[in-house]
Scaffold this motif. Structure first.
Motif, mmCIF file in Angstrom:
data_model
loop_
_atom_site.group_PDB
_atom_site.id
_atom_site.type_symbol
_atom_site.label_atom_id
_atom_site.label_comp_id
_atom_site.label_asym_id
_atom_site.label_seq_id
_atom_site.Cartn_x
_atom_site.Cartn_y
_atom_site.Cartn_z
ATOM 1 N N ASP A 31 -161.830 2.503 42.707
ATOM 2 C CA ASP A 31 -163.120 2.232 43.344
ATOM 3 C C ASP A 31 -163.206 0.763 43.744
ATOM 4 O OD1 ASP A 31 -164.065 4.834 43.120
ATOM 5 O OD2 ASP A 31 -165.198 4.441 41.282
ATOM 6 N N VAL A 32 -163.802 0.509 44.908
ATOM 7 C CA VAL A 32 -163.925 -0.850 45.436
ATOM 8 C C VAL A 32 -165.399 -1.205 45.565
ATOM 9 C CG1 VAL A 32 -163.405 -2.393 47.377
ATOM 10 C CG2 VAL A 32 -161.791 -0.582 46.749
ATOM 11 N N THR A 33 -165.746 -2.375 45.054
ATOM 12 C CA THR A 33 -167.084 -2.932 45.223
ATOM 13 C C THR A 33 -166.922 -4.348 45.767
ATOM 14 O OG1 THR A 33 -169.214 -3.396 44.146
ATOM 15 C CG2 THR A 33 -167.238 -3.754 42.833
ATOM 16 N N VAL A 34 -168.004 -4.944 46.174
ATOM 17 C CA VAL A 34 -167.934 -6.282 46.781
ATOM 18 C C VAL A 34 -168.346 -7.384 45.829
ATOM 19 C CG1 VAL A 34 -168.330 -5.408 49.099
ATOM 20 C CG2 VAL A 34 -170.278 -6.088 47.710
ATOM 21 N N CYS A 35 -168.681 -7.021 44.602
ATOM 22 C CA CYS A 35 -169.283 -8.011 43.721
ATOM 23 C C CYS A 35 -168.696 -7.949 42.321
ATOM 24 C CB CYS A 35 -170.795 -7.765 43.651
ATOM 25 S SG CYS A 35 -171.669 -8.919 42.598
ATOM 26 N N CYS A 36 -168.370 -9.128 41.796
ATOM 27 C CA CYS A 36 -167.816 -9.199 40.450
ATOM 28 C C CYS A 36 -168.849 -8.860 39.372
ATOM 29 C CB CYS A 36 -167.231 -10.580 40.197
ATOM 30 S SG CYS A 36 -168.424 -11.933 40.330
ATOM 31 N N LEU A 37 -170.123 -8.868 39.721
ATOM 32 C CA LEU A 37 -171.180 -8.536 38.767
ATOM 33 C C LEU A 37 -171.596 -7.065 38.823
ATOM 34 C CD1 LEU A 37 -173.478 -11.646 39.306
ATOM 35 C CD2 LEU A 37 -171.772 -11.283 37.513
ATOM 36 N N LEU A 42 -172.820 -0.134 42.018
ATOM 37 C CA LEU A 42 -173.922 0.154 42.935
ATOM 38 C C LEU A 42 -173.537 -0.152 44.382
ATOM 39 C CD1 LEU A 42 -176.918 -1.277 40.857
ATOM 40 C CD2 LEU A 42 -176.192 1.106 41.096
ATOM 41 N N ASN A 43 -172.655 -1.127 44.560
ATOM 42 C CA ASN A 43 -172.203 -1.499 45.902
ATOM 43 C C ASN A 43 -170.808 -0.950 46.205
ATOM 44 O OD1 ASN A 43 -174.561 -2.922 46.201
ATOM 45 N ND2 ASN A 43 -173.602 -4.873 46.640
ATOM 46 N N LYS A 44 -170.510 0.195 45.657
ATOM 47 C CA LYS A 44 -169.202 0.810 45.903
ATOM 48 C C LYS A 44 -169.058 1.099 47.395
ATOM 49 C CE LYS A 44 -166.544 4.950 44.995
ATOM 50 N NZ LYS A 44 -166.513 6.247 44.334
ATOM 51 N N VAL A 45 -167.927 0.678 47.950
ATOM 52 C CA VAL A 45 -167.695 0.867 49.389
ATOM 53 C C VAL A 45 -166.513 1.781 49.680
ATOM 54 C CG1 VAL A 45 -168.822 -1.242 50.156
ATOM 55 C CG2 VAL A 45 -166.430 -1.330 49.468
ATOM 56 N N GLY A 46 -165.848 2.249 48.660
ATOM 57 C CA GLY A 46 -164.728 3.151 48.883
ATOM 58 C C GLY A 46 -163.816 3.198 47.682
ATOM 59 N N ASN A 47 -162.671 3.841 47.881
ATOM 60 C CA ASN A 47 -161.672 3.978 46.829
ATOM 61 C C ASN A 47 -160.297 3.841 47.478
ATOM 62 O OD1 ASN A 47 -159.651 5.538 45.143
ATOM 63 N ND2 ASN A 47 -161.416 5.520 43.760
ATOM 64 N N VAL A 48 -159.467 2.947 46.944
ATOM 65 C CA VAL A 48 -158.154 2.685 47.538
ATOM 66 C C VAL A 48 -157.184 3.850 47.388
ATOM 67 C CG1 VAL A 48 -158.349 0.181 47.352
ATOM 68 C CG2 VAL A 48 -157.292 1.472 45.482
ATOM 69 N N ASN A 49 -157.499 4.816 46.538
ATOM 70 C CA ASN A 49 -156.666 6.009 46.437
ATOM 71 C C ASN A 49 -156.930 6.979 47.581
ATOM 72 O OD1 ASN A 49 -155.379 5.281 43.952
ATOM 73 N ND2 ASN A 49 -157.297 5.756 42.918
ATOM 74 N N VAL A 50 -158.018 6.757 48.295
ATOM 75 C CA VAL A 50 -158.413 7.611 49.411
ATOM 76 C C VAL A 50 -158.249 6.879 50.745
ATOM 77 C CG1 VAL A 50 -160.352 8.889 50.413
ATOM 78 C CG2 VAL A 50 -160.051 8.828 47.922
ATOM 79 N N THR A 51 -158.629 5.609 50.761
ATOM 80 C CA THR A 51 -158.643 4.808 51.987
ATOM 81 C C THR A 51 -157.986 3.460 51.708
ATOM 82 O OG1 THR A 51 -160.785 5.827 52.508
ATOM 83 C CG2 THR A 51 -160.171 3.883 53.786
ATOM 84 N N PRO A 52 -157.103 2.998 52.588
ATOM 85 C CA PRO A 52 -156.479 1.688 52.367
ATOM 86 C C PRO A 52 -157.526 0.574 52.272
ATOM 87 C CG PRO A 52 -155.371 2.867 54.149
ATOM 88 C CD PRO A 52 -156.604 3.649 53.807
ATOM 89 N N LEU A 53 -157.251 -0.404 51.392
ATOM 90 C CA LEU A 53 -158.191 -1.506 51.182
ATOM 91 C C LEU A 53 -158.539 -2.208 52.493
ATOM 92 C CD1 LEU A 53 -159.866 -3.235 49.285
ATOM 93 C CD2 LEU A 53 -157.835 -4.642 48.883
ATOM 94 N N ARG A 54 -157.570 -2.443 53.350
ATOM 95 C CA ARG A 54 -157.844 -3.115 54.631
ATOM 96 C C ARG A 54 -158.900 -2.350 55.438
ATOM 97 N NH1 ARG A 54 -155.160 -6.805 57.721
ATOM 98 N NH2 ARG A 54 -153.311 -6.651 56.430
#
Length: 105
Positions: A31-37, A42-54
């Motif tokens: 899972d990818v979020t934009v915030c270290c906190l 809550l700000n999940k924007v995707g998952n690198v196992n499904v979609t490339p990080l770029r």
């Protein structure tokens, strides 16, 4: 008529958070979020196992959230952004924002 607040009591203008540009946080499950906190994603924007990080990092959701931050519309960006202390990830300088808007950053 209300009295003006003393200068020390006026909150600083909130700048755009550099986390939206600089700190993709990838959890152990992908899972990818934009915030270290954002421990609850809550700000999940995707998952690198499904979609490339770029693709996630350059996608429409983050572009919309970045624009919202630059325009001071924090409620229109990630759900966590309205309750963040906004100092943790650093801030975007006016020069970096101008470069990003010009497509250079």
């Amino acid at each position: 008529m209300s009295k003006p607040l003393p200068l020390a009591a006026v909150p600083p203008t909130r700048p755009a958070c550099a986390g939206l540009w600089d700190t993709p946080m990838v959890q152990v499950n992908g899972d990818v979020t934009v915030c270290c906190l954002d421990e609850h994603l809550l700000n999940k924007v995707g998952n690198v196992n499904v979609t490339p990080l770029r693709e996630i990092w350059q996608g429409a959701t983050l572009e919309a959230w970045r624009n919202a931050h630059v325009e001071g519309r924090f409620a229109d960006s990630g759900p966590y952004c309205t309750s963040c202390n906004w100092r943790s990830a650093g801030t975007m300088s006016p020069e970096r924002i101008a470069a990003w808007r010009a497509g250079q950053a």
